[in-house]
Design an enzyme around this catalytic site. Structure first.
Site, PDB file in Angstrom:
ATOM      1  N   TYR A  86      24.623  25.368 -36.177  1.00  0.00           N
ATOM      2  CA  TYR A  86      25.905  24.768 -36.555  1.00  0.00           C
ATOM      3  C   TYR A  86      25.759  23.959 -37.852  1.00  0.00           C
ATOM      4  CZ  TYR A  86      27.224  25.977 -31.728  1.00  0.00           C
ATOM      5  OH  TYR A  86      27.465  26.637 -30.540  1.00  0.00           O
TER       6      TYR A  86
ATOM      7  N   ILE B 256      32.896  22.941 -22.303  1.00  0.00           N
ATOM      8  CA  ILE B 256      32.488  22.158 -23.481  1.00  0.00           C
ATOM      9  C   ILE B 256      33.474  22.360 -24.635  1.00  0.00           C
ATOM     10  CG2 ILE B 256      30.044  21.848 -22.995  1.00  0.00           C
ATOM     11  CD1 ILE B 256      29.506  24.403 -24.716  1.00  0.00           C
TER      12      ILE B 256
ATOM     13  N   ASN C 123      42.102  16.011 -23.857  1.00  0.00           N
ATOM     14  CA  ASN C 123      41.197  16.871 -23.081  1.00  0.00           C
ATOM     15  C   ASN C 123      40.577  16.114 -21.914  1.00  0.00           C
ATOM     16  OD1 ASN C 123      41.839  18.750 -24.995  1.00  0.00           O
ATOM     17  ND2 ASN C 123      39.863  18.713 -26.046  1.00  0.00           N
TER      18      ASN C 123
HETATM   19  P1  NAP Z   1      37.260  25.580 -28.232  1.00  0.00           P
HETATM   20  O1  NAP Z   1      36.604  24.372 -27.740  1.00  0.00           O
HETATM   21  O2  NAP Z   1      37.886  26.510 -27.250  1.00  0.00           O
HETATM   22  O3  NAP Z   1      38.404  25.207 -29.292  1.00  0.00           O
HETATM   23  C1  NAP Z   1      38.157  24.351 -30.386  1.00  0.00           C
HETATM   24  C2  NAP Z   1      39.437  24.253 -31.208  1.00  0.00           C
HETATM   25  O4  NAP Z   1      40.485  23.741 -30.387  1.00  0.00           O
HETATM   26  C3  NAP Z   1      39.316  23.325 -32.396  1.00  0.00           C
HETATM   27  O5  NAP Z   1      40.061  23.920 -33.445  1.00  0.00           O
HETATM   28  C4  NAP Z   1      39.998  22.051 -31.935  1.00  0.00           C
HETATM   29  O6  NAP Z   1      40.633  21.370 -32.996  1.00  0.00           O
HETATM   30  C5  NAP Z   1      41.055  22.578 -31.009  1.00  0.00           C
HETATM   31  N1  NAP Z   1      41.408  21.628 -29.960  1.00  0.00           N
HETATM   32  C6  NAP Z   1      40.578  21.021 -29.080  1.00  0.00           C
HETATM   33  N2  NAP Z   1      41.261  20.255 -28.222  1.00  0.00           N
HETATM   34  C7  NAP Z   1      42.572  20.379 -28.573  1.00  0.00           C
HETATM   35  C8  NAP Z   1      43.771  19.827 -28.068  1.00  0.00           C
HETATM   36  N3  NAP Z   1      43.773  19.004 -27.029  1.00  0.00           N
HETATM   37  N4  NAP Z   1      44.944  20.175 -28.674  1.00  0.00           N
HETATM   38  C9  NAP Z   1      44.963  21.026 -29.717  1.00  0.00           C
HETATM   39  N5  NAP Z   1      43.846  21.591 -30.243  1.00  0.00           N
HETATM   40  C10 NAP Z   1      42.662  21.259 -29.673  1.00  0.00           C
HETATM   41  O7  NAP Z   1      36.289  26.483 -29.114  1.00  0.00           O
HETATM   42  P2  NAP Z   1      34.776  26.402 -29.618  1.00  0.00           P
HETATM   43  O8  NAP Z   1      34.546  25.273 -30.532  1.00  0.00           O
HETATM   44  O9  NAP Z   1      34.439  27.768 -30.091  1.00  0.00           O
HETATM   45  O10 NAP Z   1      33.936  26.206 -28.257  1.00  0.00           O
HETATM   46  C11 NAP Z   1      33.533  24.941 -27.789  1.00  0.00           C
HETATM   47  C12 NAP Z   1      32.053  24.702 -27.996  1.00  0.00           C
HETATM   48  O11 NAP Z   1      31.275  25.705 -27.342  1.00  0.00           O
HETATM   49  C13 NAP Z   1      31.603  24.836 -29.465  1.00  0.00           C
HETATM   50  O12 NAP Z   1      32.002  23.748 -30.261  1.00  0.00           O
HETATM   51  C14 NAP Z   1      30.123  24.993 -29.276  1.00  0.00           C
HETATM   52  O13 NAP Z   1      29.513  23.748 -28.994  1.00  0.00           O
HETATM   53  C15 NAP Z   1      30.085  25.927 -28.057  1.00  0.00           C
HETATM   54  N6  NAP Z   1      30.024  27.370 -28.436  1.00  0.00           N
HETATM   55  C16 NAP Z   1      28.892  28.062 -28.098  1.00  0.00           C
HETATM   56  C17 NAP Z   1      28.786  29.400 -28.454  1.00  0.00           C
HETATM   57  C18 NAP Z   1      27.539  30.167 -28.099  1.00  0.00           C
HETATM   58  O14 NAP Z   1      27.325  31.265 -28.637  1.00  0.00           O
HETATM   59  N7  NAP Z   1      26.716  29.642 -27.220  1.00  0.00           N
HETATM   60  C19 NAP Z   1      29.836  30.052 -29.128  1.00  0.00           C
HETATM   61  C20 NAP Z   1      30.985  29.323 -29.405  1.00  0.00           C
HETATM   62  C21 NAP Z   1      31.072  27.984 -29.049  1.00  0.00           C
HETATM   63  P3  NAP Z   1      40.118  19.956 -33.576  1.00  0.00           P
HETATM   64  O15 NAP Z   1      38.668  20.127 -33.892  1.00  0.00           O
HETATM   65  O16 NAP Z   1      41.003  19.767 -34.748  1.00  0.00           O
HETATM   66  O17 NAP Z   1      40.329  18.908 -32.504  1.00  0.00           O
END
Ligand code: NAP
Length: 277
Positions: A53, A233, A245
């Protein structure tokens, strides 16, 4: 806050915090650090990051966010597949520890499967456990066949978790990986639990959320949290999003809401290739 227990008895909050894309934009830095700190205050003390990241920038931002509070946090990072050989693993872990400003990770994950044999990766990870650099290890993005192969590898049964794409619109793991993990008392970490905000644009989810006095993000998260043995997460780079959240942890779903969500976002009817991001 509901808690989820690893096979070794350690329990963590079912709602943690992701950090993908954090630390990449200097203009967002203070907001992102503030969001992570607020999340810790609200009990979302599991923080998920990775050497990938921001090419280490996310780990450095996490270090600042948890400064002075390391003991309150369950810290997860991930190693690139190309660094998961016995020759490279120790140096990759050391670099993550340095960027995170800590001397031990609570959980260290193989980010996805590459060309390094599992036997080598497991040996390297177990050496890190023995050296006190990591408390436990796990994997990410492994499908059911990969998991079977890992568990057939000497030491592979020690994997503490499999971190997988899981949300209302992506339920394929309910066919195999999730029940198999439950049989092994192995928690699954659900990444992208609100489908990177795509779920928030779903009009029917929004309507249902309104009926129960929640936001779409809260209902999507409450659904993940309702699953036994699953840790969600979500990543939120704004205090307002983190607070929204965190409140999802207090939502109790009724059988009727579960059934209506199943109708809108059906569970799998058969096996499918593992979805990954
Ligand atoms: P996510 O958590 O499903 O979505 C993140 C997005 O949603 C961001 O744009 C965030 O915006 C927005 N958001 C969050 N809470 C919100 C709310 N209450 N209202 C409106 N928008 C909201 O997606 P992700 O980041 O892909 O997944 C979460 C975590 O999983 C990652 O950060 C990472 O740590 C992990 N991950 C792991 C892998 C893997 O291959 N192992 C792959 C993907 C992700 P803001 O930032 O503007 O709040």
């Amino acid at each position: 806050m509901k808690r989820v227990t690893f096979a070794d008895g350690t329990d963590v909050p079912a709602l943690g915090q992701g950090t993908w894309m954090m630390g990449e934009d200097p203009a967002r830095r203070e907001d992102e650090i503030g969001a992570l700190r607020r999340g810790i205050d609200l009990g979302m003390t599991l923080i998920d990051t990775a050497e990938m990241y921001g090419a280490g920038a996310s780990e450095e931002l996490v270090a600042e966010a948890i400064s002075g509070r390391r003991d309150a946090v369950f810290l997860v990072s991930k190693v690139y597949p190309h660094n998961a050989s016995t020759g490279r693993l120790a140096a990759a872990c050391e670099a993550s520890l340095r960027r995170l400003g800590t001397d031990c990770l609570d959980l260290y994950l193989l980010h996805w499967r590459g060309s390094v044999p599992f036997s080598e990766t497991v040996e390297g990870l177990e050496r890190l456990v023995a050296a006190g650099k990591i408390r436990r290890w796990g994997v990410s993005n492994l499908d059911a066949a990969d998991m079977a192969e890992l568990r057939g590898t000497a030491g592979g049964e020690a994997a503490a978790t499999n971190q997988l794409l899981y949300n209302l619109s992506c339920r394929g793991i309910e066919w195999d990986l999730l029940p198999e993990a439950r049989d092994l008392s192995m928690p699954v970490m659900a990444y992208s639990p609100i489908d990177q905000a795509r779920l928030l644009g779903d009009a029917e989810l929004a309507g249902l959320a309104r009926e129960i006095g929640a936001t779409p993000a809260q209902l999507a998260l409450a659904w993940v949290l309702d699953r036994p043995g699953v840790i969600a997460i979500p990543k939120a780079g704004r205090v307002t999003h983190v607070e929204e959240n965190a409140a999802a942890a207090g939502i109790v779903l009724t059988d009727e809401i579960r059934a209506r969500l199943d109708a809108l976002f059906p569970p799998p009817a058969g096996p499918s290739p593992l979805a990954i991001l």
